[in-house]
Design a protein around this motif. Sequence first.
Motif, mmCIF file in Angstrom:
data_model
loop_
_atom_site.group_PDB
_atom_site.id
_atom_site.type_symbol
_atom_site.label_atom_id
_atom_site.label_comp_id
_atom_site.label_asym_id
_atom_site.label_seq_id
_atom_site.Cartn_x
_atom_site.Cartn_y
_atom_site.Cartn_z
ATOM 1 N N TRP A 52 0.843 -1.200 0.000
ATOM 2 C CA TRP A 52 0.000 0.000 0.000
ATOM 3 C C TRP A 52 0.880 1.252 0.000
ATOM 4 N N SER A 53 1.899 1.259 0.849
ATOM 5 C CA SER A 53 2.783 2.424 0.949
ATOM 6 C C SER A 53 3.504 2.688 -0.367
ATOM 7 N N VAL A 88 -0.504 -0.950 -12.176
ATOM 8 C CA VAL A 88 0.254 -1.265 -10.960
ATOM 9 C C VAL A 88 -0.479 -0.719 -9.736
ATOM 10 N N LEU A 89 -0.910 0.536 -9.826
ATOM 11 C CA LEU A 89 -1.622 1.148 -8.705
ATOM 12 C C LEU A 89 -2.904 0.399 -8.379
ATOM 13 N N GLN A 90 -3.580 -0.094 -9.418
ATOM 14 C CA GLN A 90 -4.820 -0.848 -9.199
ATOM 15 C C GLN A 90 -4.575 -2.143 -8.430
ATOM 16 N N ARG A 91 -3.370 -2.681 -8.548
ATOM 17 C CA ARG A 91 -3.018 -3.907 -7.827
ATOM 18 C C ARG A 91 -2.533 -3.626 -6.408
ATOM 19 N N ASN A 150 -6.008 -8.879 -1.097
ATOM 20 C CA ASN A 150 -6.108 -8.774 -2.550
ATOM 21 C C ASN A 150 -4.968 -7.993 -3.189
ATOM 22 N N ARG A 151 -4.130 -7.343 -2.367
ATOM 23 C CA ARG A 151 -3.020 -6.578 -2.928
ATOM 24 C C ARG A 151 -1.952 -7.513 -3.491
ATOM 25 N N THR A 175 6.927 -8.735 -11.455
ATOM 26 C CA THR A 175 6.679 -9.380 -12.753
ATOM 27 C C THR A 175 5.681 -8.602 -13.613
ATOM 28 N N LEU A 176 5.142 -7.502 -13.099
ATOM 29 C CA LEU A 176 4.155 -6.740 -13.866
ATOM 30 C C LEU A 176 4.800 -6.092 -15.092
ATOM 31 N N PRO A 177 4.049 -5.940 -16.177
ATOM 32 C CA PRO A 177 4.607 -5.411 -17.436
ATOM 33 C C PRO A 177 5.282 -4.051 -17.290
#
Length: 393
Positions: free
Chosen positions: A240-241, A317-320, A328-329, A337-339
């Motif tokens: 979150w931070s 990314v922020l949505q995750r 759920n984070r 590993t995010l694009p």
Amino acid sequence: MSSRVRPGYIRQEVNNTTWEVPERYQRLRQVGSGAYGTVCSAVDSRTRTKVAIKKLYRPFQSELFAKRAYRELRLLKHMKHENVIGLLDVFTADLSLDKLHDFYLVMPFMGTDLGKVLKLQRLSEEKIQYLVYQMLRGLKYIHSAGIIHRDLKPGNLAVNEDCELKVPRTNNNQTSSNQCIYHTCFLRVSKMYMSPGQILDFGLARQADSEMTGYVVTRWYRAPEVILSWMRYTQTVDIWSVGCIMAEMLQGKPLFKGSDHLDQLREIMKTTGTPTQEFISKLESEDAKRYIESLPKMEKKDLRSVFSTANPQAVSVLQRMLLLDPENRVSAAEGLTLPYFKEYREPEGEKEAEPYDHSVDNSDLTLSQWKRHTFTEILTFKPVVINPKETSL
């Protein structure tokens, strides 16, 4: 204190405090102090590098202080990753256990922090990508050791004095030449927590909220479950931070700027929406449940509209990350590993830590026992050269 100085050591006064350090550490200058310690910059004549030396304030004045000092030393010794500041050296001028009075921690010197950098400049897209990647890499490491930071904010991301960030790219066969250090700033209050919830102080030990300069600011990056102690913390409080810090880098201003704890929560829910009944049922505090249920219903905002000019992958990314339900984070390891970070990934640097043994940390020992454990840790310290890459923020 004896007037005799240990052979190979020098004694000097720095701002009315006596420092006894090995001769290799020269040009000591105080750069900060807090309730539990003082930090000086120095030059290590052996390596020709600038270092930070921390002298704990009367570490053996009580069992509580001794336990805190032991834990800080243990944690620093455990950190061996180029995105987490670890221990370069630890020493004492006291020659034996029965004379042990003070000891000193030596860490890499980081001349500024991300908070100060953000006040001076807006960061480019590529800098934001690379910085967040580095944060996640450091978090993956400390999380794998069972450690939760819990107070991550721009001021706790220490960086080198050179504020010109040279971002390397890895998709054209170039070697990364940047080291963005993820670490609590020496001079800021910081807290690290052992899973499941054991307090561990890191950096200058924590002070009461009222003593913390600019305390309001620290709240802006805290996960909602931390703000109101809703439930047992998990490692995703740090995610979150990171989301809050990333959002600030994209916008040029803090995302959730509450004036107090409840206002902070309201600011968060203006974006996330009020919690679902499913989430409320997970709260351990009955007071928290009643408070949340009493709030007016707020709809969740689409982050794509909040960050309409940002790279869609950044918004993804922020949505995750910025999800009310910590379960759920995205984890630090998954986040890497995010694009959005593909261009800068170096999987070989995304290491995990050895498990941290906190069995002694959790013990109730006498002052003499804490001193003995600490003295053993000092005597058994072996510096590990991580070979950090040159240049940094």
